[in-house]
Design a protein around this motif. Structure first.
Motif, PDB file in Angstrom:
ATOM      1  N   PHE A  83       0.797  -1.221   0.000  1.00 24.03           N
ATOM      2  CA  PHE A  83       0.000   0.000   0.000  1.00 24.03           C
ATOM      3  C   PHE A  83       0.835   1.281   0.000  1.00 24.03           C
ATOM      4  O   PHE A  83       0.285   2.377  -0.142  1.00 24.03           O
ATOM      5  N   GLY A  84       2.138   1.144   0.225  1.00 25.61           N
ATOM      6  CA  GLY A  84       2.968   2.330   0.297  1.00 25.61           C
ATOM      7  C   GLY A  84       2.912   3.038   1.625  1.00 25.61           C
ATOM      8  O   GLY A  84       3.391   4.166   1.766  1.00 25.61           O
ATOM      9  N   SER A  85       2.333   2.391   2.636  1.00 24.55           N
ATOM     10  CA  SER A  85       2.206   2.983   3.968  1.00 24.55           C
ATOM     11  C   SER A  85       2.126   1.865   4.988  1.00 24.55           C
ATOM     12  O   SER A  85       1.537   0.810   4.721  1.00 24.55           O
ATOM     13  N   ILE A  86       2.699   2.090   6.182  1.00 25.11           N
ATOM     14  CA  ILE A  86       2.645   1.034   7.201  1.00 25.11           C
ATOM     15  C   ILE A  86       1.275   0.983   7.867  1.00 25.11           C
ATOM     16  O   ILE A  86       0.894  -0.038   8.436  1.00 25.11           O
ATOM     17  N   LEU A  87       0.510   2.079   7.828  1.00 25.41           N
ATOM     18  CA  LEU A  87      -0.861   2.095   8.336  1.00 25.41           C
ATOM     19  C   LEU A  87      -1.731   2.730   7.255  1.00 25.41           C
ATOM     20  O   LEU A  87      -2.072   3.917   7.307  1.00 25.41           O
ATOM     21  N   PRO A  88      -2.098   1.953   6.233  1.00 24.83           N
ATOM     22  CA  PRO A  88      -2.692   2.532   5.026  1.00 24.83           C
ATOM     23  C   PRO A  88      -4.024   3.238   5.224  1.00 24.83           C
ATOM     24  O   PRO A  88      -4.348   4.148   4.466  1.00 24.83           O
ATOM     25  N   SER A  89      -4.817   2.852   6.212  1.00 22.79           N
ATOM     26  CA  SER A  89      -6.119   3.504   6.368  1.00 22.79           C
ATOM     27  C   SER A  89      -6.126   4.566   7.454  1.00 22.79           C
ATOM     28  O   SER A  89      -7.162   5.167   7.728  1.00 22.79           O
ATOM     29  N   ALA A  90      -4.975   4.804   8.099  1.00 23.76           N
ATOM     30  CA  ALA A  90      -4.922   5.837   9.125  1.00 23.76           C
ATOM     31  C   ALA A  90      -4.987   7.212   8.463  1.00 23.76           C
ATOM     32  O   ALA A  90      -4.433   7.429   7.391  1.00 23.76           O
ATOM     33  N   GLY A  91      -5.676   8.134   9.117  1.00 27.92           N
ATOM     34  CA  GLY A  91      -5.786   9.482   8.569  1.00 27.92           C
ATOM     35  C   GLY A  91      -7.142  10.077   8.846  1.00 27.92           C
ATOM     36  O   GLY A  91      -7.805   9.743   9.828  1.00 27.92           O
ATOM     37  N   GLY A  92      -7.569  10.957   7.954  1.00 25.50           N
ATOM     38  CA  GLY A  92      -8.793  11.712   8.189  1.00 25.50           C
ATOM     39  C   GLY A  92     -10.025  10.863   8.374  1.00 25.50           C
ATOM     40  O   GLY A  92     -10.900  11.183   9.183  1.00 25.50           O
ATOM     41  N   HIS A  93     -10.131   9.766   7.605  1.00 22.82           N
ATOM     42  CA  HIS A  93     -11.321   8.931   7.721  1.00 22.82           C
ATOM     43  C   HIS A  93     -11.397   8.224   9.068  1.00 22.82           C
ATOM     44  O   HIS A  93     -12.441   7.676   9.423  1.00 22.82           O
ATOM     45  N   THR A  94     -10.308   8.219   9.797  1.00 27.71           N
ATOM     46  CA  THR A  94     -10.315   7.658  11.143  1.00 27.71           C
ATOM     47  C   THR A  94     -10.420   8.740  12.201  1.00 27.71           C
ATOM     48  O   THR A  94     -11.136   8.587  13.191  1.00 27.71           O
ATOM     49  N   LEU A  95      -9.736   9.865  11.976  1.00 27.73           N
ATOM     50  CA  LEU A  95      -9.584  10.870  13.029  1.00 27.73           C
ATOM     51  C   LEU A  95     -10.537  12.049  12.925  1.00 27.73           C
ATOM     52  O   LEU A  95     -11.022  12.538  13.944  1.00 27.73           O
ATOM     53  N   TRP A  96     -10.819  12.518  11.709  1.00 24.90           N
ATOM     54  CA  TRP A  96     -11.471  13.820  11.580  1.00 24.90           C
ATOM     55  C   TRP A  96     -12.894  13.727  11.061  1.00 24.90           C
ATOM     56  O   TRP A  96     -13.365  14.605  10.337  1.00 24.90           O
ATOM     57  N   ILE A  97     -13.588  12.674  11.399  1.00 25.62           N
ATOM     58  CA  ILE A  97     -14.983  12.534  10.977  1.00 25.62           C
ATOM     59  C   ILE A  97     -15.912  13.170  12.010  1.00 25.62           C
ATOM     60  O   ILE A  97     -15.580  13.281  13.188  1.00 25.62           O
ATOM     61  N   THR A  98     -17.082  13.599  11.553  1.00 28.93           N
ATOM     62  CA  THR A  98     -18.073  14.214  12.440  1.00 28.93           C
ATOM     63  C   THR A  98     -19.316  13.353  12.599  1.00 28.93           C
ATOM     64  O   THR A  98     -20.269  13.749  13.260  1.00 28.93           O
ATOM     65  N   SER A  99     -19.319  12.183  11.961  1.00 28.42           N
ATOM     66  CA  SER A  99     -20.371  11.179  12.162  1.00 28.42           C
ATOM     67  C   SER A  99     -19.784   9.831  11.772  1.00 28.42           C
ATOM     68  O   SER A  99     -18.782   9.769  11.038  1.00 28.42           O
ATOM     69  N   TYR A 100     -20.396   8.760  12.244  1.00 26.28           N
ATOM     70  CA  TYR A 100     -19.826   7.430  12.003  1.00 26.28           C
ATOM     71  C   TYR A 100     -19.739   7.112  10.517  1.00 26.28           C
ATOM     72  O   TYR A 100     -18.711   6.646  10.019  1.00 26.28           O
ATOM     73  N   ASN A 101     -20.812   7.370   9.764  1.00 25.50           N
ATOM     74  CA  ASN A 101     -20.846   6.981   8.356  1.00 25.50           C
ATOM     75  C   ASN A 101     -19.969   7.849   7.468  1.00 25.50           C
ATOM     76  O   ASN A 101     -19.706   7.491   6.317  1.00 25.50           O
ATOM     77  N   GLU A 102     -19.504   8.980   7.984  1.00 26.88           N
ATOM     78  CA  GLU A 102     -18.651   9.851   7.181  1.00 26.88           C
ATOM     79  C   GLU A 102     -17.349   9.158   6.787  1.00 26.88           C
ATOM     80  O   GLU A 102     -16.759   9.471   5.741  1.00 26.88           O
ATOM     81  N   GLN A 103     -16.903   8.190   7.579  1.00 20.92           N
ATOM     82  CA  GLN A 103     -15.666   7.481   7.239  1.00 20.92           C
ATOM     83  C   GLN A 103     -15.810   6.659   5.970  1.00 20.92           C
ATOM     84  O   GLN A 103     -14.807   6.296   5.340  1.00 20.92           O
ATOM     85  N   PHE A 104     -17.049   6.360   5.576  1.00 14.60           N
ATOM     86  CA  PHE A 104     -17.280   5.529   4.399  1.00 14.60           C
ATOM     87  C   PHE A 104     -17.540   6.348   3.135  1.00 14.60           C
ATOM     88  O   PHE A 104     -17.895   5.792   2.095  1.00 14.60           O
ATOM     89  N   SER A 105     -17.377   7.657   3.219  1.00 11.97           N
ATOM     90  CA  SER A 105     -17.552   8.518   2.050  1.00 11.97           C
ATOM     91  C   SER A 105     -16.277   8.545   1.209  1.00 11.97           C
ATOM     92  O   SER A 105     -15.164   8.503   1.738  1.00 11.97           O
ATOM     93  N   ILE A 106     -16.453   8.641  -0.123  1.00  9.31           N
ATOM     94  CA  ILE A 106     -15.291   8.801  -1.002  1.00  9.31           C
ATOM     95  C   ILE A 106     -15.288  10.173  -1.673  1.00  9.31           C
ATOM     96  O   ILE A 106     -14.325  10.519  -2.351  1.00  9.31           O
ATOM     97  N   SER A 107     -16.363  10.946  -1.497  1.00 11.88           N
ATOM     98  CA  SER A 107     -16.395  12.283  -2.083  1.00 11.88           C
ATOM     99  C   SER A 107     -15.961  13.343  -1.081  1.00 11.88           C
ATOM    100  O   SER A 107     -15.641  14.473  -1.454  1.00 11.88           O
TER     101      SER A 107
END
Length: 532
Positions: free
Chosen positions: A247-271
């Motif tokens: 993946f080019g990263s040791i923690l590929p899904s770490a980032g905004g979709h984990t930390l900076w969401i304002t609702s649970y389902n927001e992590q599943f958005s791609i837009s």
């Protein structure tokens, strides 16, 4: 006496785990479906590769430039559960079936935690009644009664995490602390290979290292500290290197979709790409309120896991026994974990992350709660002397365990009912696809891993976005069928796809990739054939 107690408990819990597992003969939701799918792929020689995309977190939270199936697995979830399950699937899958074979490691590890709790409680409080009651609380564990045997990370993380905490307590009191400190690090690393929040378990050996005073000089103190850190990383490094290569990263899904969401389902958005700036724009009041609400929910979940009333002596015990050095690793870990769960994983923790990590701390927490039941009742006896009587303490213990059993039984029964309903709807959709000879077509479904277990269809989950974005996913992955299911009593699914082309999203768009009427419909499930 202790040996006989442990043997009785081991037999009792093994029967209980097997019975609980027998109630759920299928992967009941996304996590077990995914873990068991990866295990089957490993057992069949396909490696860490899966024919479904359970969410776009697996591919960086966006639509890939070159969308394809299958995809490399475990871009978001850690692999240890699937690795353990793959061995029994390879050996026993042809005889027992893949799901039943995959459950064997989690049944055994979940069972082992109960007599382990007995032994740890005896070691820390030297009371047979405390040890028995604590072990029974861990056996019940609220909804963990039916969740622990699943092909999920409850038992795997719990076993490794509980050993890490126990080894850290031993490092405080044992004559030779160093090996225990290294063992705590190794167990913590294994736990992290099951769940990434296992990184927090590093707090336990760090606390033991800090409170232990009688080291043979600073070289030994520093040396064993480094050994513990090295042991922690030892099981992780091969996996991190794999992620870096794939993946080019040791923690590929770490980032905004984990930390900076304002609702649970927001992590599943791609837009929408969550960022720190956007999160701060949400406003200080919303941010603080969301974290306070999360901690409030976690207190309630702690109460459920401890069987209800035992949360009161548990909370009191954290304060009463805070100066016991051998409890420092547990208390430090629990406090840090609880704070981080609410502060960082604000929306993940109440949805399940807290339960997933619970079996790591529950063995000591249960003993602490039971051991402090009598002292708390005696303290309350200043207002009502009746509470000071030993007979009253025994009554409260028995009544508390009965309440814990009732709470666990009711909660587990509700879960099994919900799982059965969801599975029945997916079964209908899967049978339709098989009967139409469409079981190789690509499908969009809320739980594509669970549908794959039924029909074998490769598939993707819809992103939580407006219909034009979902349409882009349909086109990119050449989806032919869209399976929509409802939860009991619901009239609309989360995205509104139930209504077909007549649906309208929040921006006024219609899903032009869906027809007016489904190709198949049954109560709570519709299957649409894509029109483009």
């Amino acid at each position: 006496m202790r040996g006989r107690d442990v043997a009785i408990l081991a037999g009792l819990v093994l029967v209980a785990r097997v019975v609980a597992a027998s109630l759920v003969p299928y992967p009941p939701y996304t996590d077990p479906a995914y873990y068991s799918l990866v295990a089957q792929q490993l057992a069949s020689g396909h490696g860490f590769s899966v024919p479904v995309l359970w969410s776009f977190l697996e591919v960086g939270g966006r639509l890939p430039a070159l969308p394809s199936l299958p995809v490399p697995s475990n871009g978001h979830w850690m692999p240890l559960t699937s690795i353990l399950a793959s061995g029994t699937v390879a050996l026993l899958g042809p005889t027992l079936g893949a799901w039943r074979a995959a459950e064997i490691p989690t049944i055994l590890l979940g069972s082992a935690l109960v007599p382990f709790t007995y032994l740890v409680s005896w070691e820390l409080w030297r009371s047979r009644s405390v040890a028995w009651a604590a072990a029974l609380l861990v056996l019940l564990g609220g909804p963990l009664l039916v969740m622990a045997p699943l092909v999920d990370n409850f038992a795997v993380f719990g076993a490794a995490g509980a050993v890490a905490i126990w080894c850290a307590t031993r490092a405080v009191s044992a004559p030779s602390p160093g090996p225990w400190l290294a063992a705590a690090g190794l167990a913590g690393g294994l736990a992290t290979l099951a769940r990434v929040d296992g990184l927090l378990l590093a707090v336990a050996p760090a606390a033991a290292w800090a409170v232990r005073r009688d080291w043979s000089g600073w070289p030994a103190r520093v040396g064993w500290g480094l050994a513990s850190a090295f042991a922690f990383m030892l099981p992780l490094v091969p996996w991190l290197l794999r992620d870096l290569a794939v993946f080019g990263s040791i923690l590929p899904s770490a980032g905004g979709h984990t930390l900076w969401i304002t609702s649970y389902n927001e992590q599943f958005s791609i837009s929408h790409d969550p960022s720190l700036a956007a999160y701060l724009d949400w406003g200080a009041l919303n941010i603080v309120a969301s974290k306070l609400a999360a901690w409030g929910e976690l207190i309630g979940r702690t109460a459920v896991l401890l069987g209800g009333i035992f949360i009161v002596p548990f909370a009191a015990g954290l304060w009463r026994e805070r100066r016991r050095p051998e409890l420092a690793p547990f208390i430090a870990y629990f406090v840090v974990m609880f704070v981080v769960m609410g502060a960082v994983f604000t929306f993940h923790a109440p949805k399940g992350a807290f339960y997933h990590s619970a079996l790591a701390w529950l063995p000591v927490a249960a003993g602490l709660a039971v051991a402090n039941l009598g002292p708390v009742a005696s303290a309350a006896g200043r207002l009502w002397p009746f509470l000071r009587r030993p007979a009253t303490h025994r009554f409260l213990l028995v009544a508390g365990l009965a309440g814990a059993a009732a709470l666990s039984g009711v909660g587990s029964g509700v879960l099994v009912g919900q799982w059965s309903d969801a599975r029945a709807k997916l079964d209908l959709a899967g049978r339709f696809l098989i009967e139409r000879n469409a079981d190789q077509d690509r499908v969009m479904a809320y739980d594509p891993a669970a549908l794959w277990a039924i029909s074998g269809n490769p598939g993707v989950a819809p992103p939580f976005d407006p219909f034009p974005i979902i349409g882009q996913v349909v086109d990119a992955y050449q989806v032919r069928w869209v399976v929509v299911t409802l939860t009991p009593g619901a009239q609309r699914d989360p995205l509104g796809l139930w209504e077909g082309s007549a649906a309208t999203d929040s921006e006024g768009n219609h899903p032009d990739f869906l027809p007016d009427q489904p190709a198949f419909e049954a109560p709570g499930v519709r299957v649409f054939e894509v029109t483009r």
